[in-house]
Enzyme design. Structure first.
Site, mmCIF file in Angstrom:
data_model
loop_
_atom_site.group_PDB
_atom_site.id
_atom_site.type_symbol
_atom_site.label_atom_id
_atom_site.label_comp_id
_atom_site.label_asym_id
_atom_site.label_seq_id
_atom_site.Cartn_x
_atom_site.Cartn_y
_atom_site.Cartn_z
ATOM 1 N N SER A 1 0.860 -1.185 0.000
ATOM 2 C CA SER A 1 0.000 0.000 0.000
ATOM 3 C C SER A 1 0.892 1.230 0.000
ATOM 4 C CB SER A 1 -0.883 0.019 1.258
ATOM 5 O OG SER A 1 -1.486 1.284 1.432
ATOM 6 N N TYR B 1 -1.439 0.039 10.106
ATOM 7 C CA TYR B 1 -1.358 -0.703 8.847
ATOM 8 C C TYR B 1 -0.085 -0.339 8.088
ATOM 9 C CZ TYR B 1 -2.805 -2.533 4.255
ATOM 10 O OH TYR B 1 -2.878 -3.216 3.065
#
Length: 240
Positions: free
Chosen positions: A146, A159
């Protein structure tokens, strides 16, 4: 390998293959001729992906797996070794995203889950499948990341930090095996994609405004078919 099926005879394993980008990648690899080992926790969802692969004339094997259980990863590697004695393609798609919060309010249990699935399981997968990857005549490892792994963003730390570590782990592995055969490692950022994880992070977003997982899956299949230099990085964009 034929022109129509460039991955004919190749064995691929996709984590998180029950839905979203993992499922789309599994279908795309099977369409190109690979035999795909589908892993995930949801057996019914895996069966649906297997059916989709069979519908296009592809081949797949279901291998239910909980990535929080490292013994399960070792057992899967043993099963793959006993049946095929190699692994040509490893796609690490499974990931866990904790609730978005400030650093000071990260929920420990969720953070631990993210570390386990996004990082510890990745190390366990590489350790377990490394011997099989080395038996391939050109293994390819693709990790899904990501943008928050390399570009920290407020509230995404739980995250993003695991994805940063995930990228570092894959890059280190790439360097360690660089001269030990033809194992190449790529890190792919799918960008904004219509997935359950995206909906969780952006509940007010119209899913029709972002690309379908098939776009990412097809790009990954093309990447492993075309070839790439190890430590390749790219972000998938919507085709014009």
């Amino acid at each position: 390998m034929s022109d129509a099926k460039p991955l004919e005879g190749r064995i691929a394993l996709v984590t998180g293959a029950s839905r979203g980008i993992g499922a789309a990648t599994a279908v795309a690899l099977a369409k190109d001729g690979a035999h795909v080992v589908l892993t995930g926790r949801d057996v019914r969802a895996l069966e649906q992906v297997e059916d989709a692969i069979h519908d296009i004339g592809g081949n797949a094997t279901i291998a239910p797996l909980d990535l929080t259980e490292q013994d399960g990863i070792a057992r899967l590697a043993s099963a793959v070794a006993s049946r095929w004695d190699k692994l040509d393609i490893l796609v690490i798609s499974a990931a866990y995203m904790p609730t978005l919060t400030p650093v000071t309010q990260i929920e420990p249990k969720q953070f631990g889950q993210a570390v386990t699935i996004n990082l510890l399981a990745t190390q366990a997968l590489l350790a377990a499948f490394d011997p099989l990857l080395k038996r391939s005549d050109g293994a390819r490892v693709v990790g899904l990341t990501s943008s928050v792994g390399s570009q920290p963003r407020a509230f995404w730390s739980a995250y993003g930090s695991t994805k940063a570590a995930f990228e570092s782990l894959l890059d280190s592995y790439a360097e360690e095996v660089r001269k030990l055969g033809d194992i190449r490692v790529a890190i792919v950022d799918p960008g904004a994609t219509r997935t359950a994880m995206r909906a969780k992070a952006y509940p007010g977003e119209d899913p029709q405004t972002v690309k379908h997982p098939e776009v990412v899956g097809e790009r990954i299949a093309a990447l492993v078919t075309e070839g790439f230099e190890t430590r390749h990085r790219e972000r998938v964009v919507n085709p014009a």
